[in-house]
Motif scaffolding. Structure first.
Motif, PDB file in Angstrom:
ATOM      1  N   ARG A 204      -5.434   4.379  12.194  1.00 24.73           N
ATOM      2  CA  ARG A 204      -4.718   4.650  10.939  1.00 24.73           C
ATOM      3  C   ARG A 204      -4.307   6.104  10.984  1.00 24.73           C
ATOM      4  O   ARG A 204      -5.135   7.002  11.002  1.00 24.73           O
TER       5      ARG A 204
ATOM      6  N   ARG B 242      -4.021   8.180   5.603  1.00 23.51           N
ATOM      7  CA  ARG B 242      -4.605   7.327   4.572  1.00 23.51           C
ATOM      8  C   ARG B 242      -3.482   6.607   3.841  1.00 23.51           C
ATOM      9  O   ARG B 242      -2.466   7.201   3.524  1.00 23.51           O
ATOM     10  N   GLY B 243      -3.680   5.335   3.590  1.00 20.46           N
ATOM     11  CA  GLY B 243      -2.666   4.568   2.882  1.00 20.46           C
ATOM     12  C   GLY B 243      -1.816   3.730   3.804  1.00 20.46           C
ATOM     13  O   GLY B 243      -1.214   2.761   3.382  1.00 20.46           O
ATOM     14  N   LEU B 244      -1.753   4.109   5.087  1.00 17.11           N
ATOM     15  CA  LEU B 244      -0.960   3.316   6.033  1.00 17.11           C
ATOM     16  C   LEU B 244      -1.831   2.261   6.714  1.00 17.11           C
ATOM     17  O   LEU B 244      -3.047   2.366   6.753  1.00 17.11           O
ATOM     18  N   ASP B 245      -1.178   1.229   7.261  1.00 16.99           N
ATOM     19  CA  ASP B 245      -1.897   0.202   8.000  1.00 16.99           C
ATOM     20  C   ASP B 245      -2.457   0.781   9.301  1.00 16.99           C
ATOM     21  O   ASP B 245      -1.862   1.681   9.888  1.00 16.99           O
TER      22      ASP B 245
ATOM     23  N   ARG C  78      15.960 -17.267   2.367  1.00 14.03           N
ATOM     24  CA  ARG C  78      14.790 -16.444   2.053  1.00 14.03           C
ATOM     25  C   ARG C  78      15.110 -14.952   2.144  1.00 14.03           C
ATOM     26  O   ARG C  78      14.287 -14.118   1.799  1.00 14.03           O
ATOM     27  N   HIS C  79      16.296 -14.631   2.635  1.00 13.85           N
ATOM     28  CA  HIS C  79      16.683 -13.221   2.774  1.00 13.85           C
ATOM     29  C   HIS C  79      17.551 -12.792   1.608  1.00 13.85           C
ATOM     30  O   HIS C  79      18.430 -13.536   1.177  1.00 13.85           O
ATOM     31  N   ALA C  80      17.294 -11.581   1.141  1.00 12.06           N
ATOM     32  CA  ALA C  80      18.046 -11.072  -0.007  1.00 12.06           C
ATOM     33  C   ALA C  80      19.542 -11.008   0.300  1.00 12.06           C
ATOM     34  O   ALA C  80      20.373 -11.227  -0.579  1.00 12.06           O
TER      35      ALA C  80
END
Lengths: 313, 97
Positions: free
Chosen positions: B16, B19-22, B83-85
């Protein structure tokens, strides 16, 4: 403040995320569990008003789209339940709290979907309002919640656009279709605004949530954002705006609008909306009826385990 | 006597960066156990403050889909462009919703 609390607040102030194994105040954990599980329940209960129309969608295309959307909502529920589980609450506890009424879900889903236009209005307005809230929550201080929001926002854009597209088809259709679209707008506009919650001054959890950066913008600010962005969308549809007091305020740089019917808001939250009982009854029934599936999975896993053990022996 | 490397367990390493990221997969290494893998990973993959948190997972514990089967594995999603915008064409003034 204890050193642990100081360290926690330092991270919050430095815009660092809190991760599952970090120390956190008990009230922060509780507040998050309440908010994330409520969010998860909303995704799951939200499948009902739309699911109601899957078999009656006006074309195969609309049906496939709606099916996909409802499927997404189930997935979003899963992301959020999983995020809540990192805080030490189990899935079954959360389901129990939903079914017993201890946990809430978004009141918008206690309104009935009477016509096909309601389904369009939900995609456009309800998902639209949810996006405004969720974009803001991408910056929430709890890591797993923030990452869940980023994933959900990416997927949610299609929900709003398909709703608007369906609404546009009705608004530009026959006079009857247009009237149906207008009626859906009139009924869903106000509850969509209520999705942002009570005024900041009345909101029980707001202050602490802002301090801990669980919430990043206040209910009223988010609501204003939604009011502003919706004006143009209604205009393009060629429909009448439901709020007769809507007026551009040059000084504020925002639209002024009517206050909401807060009696209705509290009444629906407290269980007296059109569909509160039906939604929970249906959830319980679906959960109970699904028991044989869960049993079958368990039996199958048991069988697989036994076979593996036999092969190993 | 030391064990030859290939007799040691293979671990996959995830870092990682902030912090906060995968956690992101960065590579693998051989080690005796989890604790050792963690130390090796620190020395090997985060020598220049690349990360704030490390995961090590036994490679044998990872169950992966087969890329050769990707066509049929993902086939159910291929015919669902809605399913795509971007599938929804909206009038210009509201296109950026």
């Amino acid at each position: 403040m204890t050193p642990e609390e100081q360290n926690f607040m330092r991270k919050i102030e430095a815009e660092e995320k809190i991760e599952p194994k970090d120390w956190m105040p008990e009230a922060y954990r509780k507040n998050l569990i309440r908010q994330i599980s409520q969010h998860a329940h909303s995704e799951v209960i939200g499948m009902q008003p739309e699911g109601n129309w899957i078999t009656r969608a006006p074309s195969l295309r609309r049906k496939a789209v709606l099916l996909s959307k409802v499927q997404d909502e189930a997935g979003h529920g899963l992301y959020l339940y999983s995020a809540a589980e990192t805080l030490g609450i189990s899935r079954s506890e959360m389901i129990e709290q939903l079914q017993s009424g201890k946990a809430k879900y978004s009141s918008i889903f206690n309104y009935p979907t009477l016509t096909w236009a309601d389904v369009a209005a939900i995609g456009w307005l309800v998902d639209g309002a949810a996006i405004v809230n969720q974009v803001s929550l991408q910056r929430t201080s709890y890591g797993p919640y923030s990452r869940g929001m980023i994933r959900i926002c990416k997927e949610e854009s299609f929900h709003q656009r398909q709703g608007y597209e369906a609404m546009l088809a009705l608004a530009k259709g026959s006079p009857e279709q247009k009237a149906m679209a207008q009626d859906a707008l009139n009924r869903f506009y106000w509850p969509a605004l209520m999705m942002f919650g009570p005024h900041d001054s009345e909101s029980a959890h707001s202050q602490k949530s802002m301090e801990w950066k669980i919430k990043r913008e206040t209910n009223d600010d988010l609501r204003q954002k939604f009011i502003d962005q919706t004006v143009k969308q209604i205009e393009v549809l060629g429909l009448e705006h439901p709020d007769k007091n809507l007026k551009w305020n040059e000084e504020r740089g925002h639209y002024d609008s009517s206050d909401l019917d807060w009696d209705e808001f509290w009444s629906v939250i407290n269980g007296n909306g059109h569909c509160n009982r039906q939604r929970i009854e249906h959830h319980i029934a679906a959960h109970d009826e699904g028991e044989w599936v869960r049993d079958a999975i368990a039996a199958y896993n048991e069988k697989k385990r036994a076979k593996k053990a036999q092969n190993a022996a | 006597m030391t064990k030859p490397t290939e007799k040691l367990e293979l671990f996959e390493v995830f870092v990682r960066s902030k912090r906060g990221l995968d956690h992101k997969h960065v590579g693998s290494l051989h080690a005796e156990d989890h604790e050792q893998a963690l130390e090796y990973a620190r020395d090997c993959y985060t020598r220049r403050s690349e990360g704030v948190s490390l995961w090590v997972v036994k490679s044998s514990d990872i169950c992966a889909s087969q890329e050769d089967d990707a066509d049929c594995f993902y086939d159910p999603n291929d015919d669902k462009p809605y399913r795509h915008a971007t599938y929804y064409v909206l009038p210009d003034p509201v296109n950026n919703m």
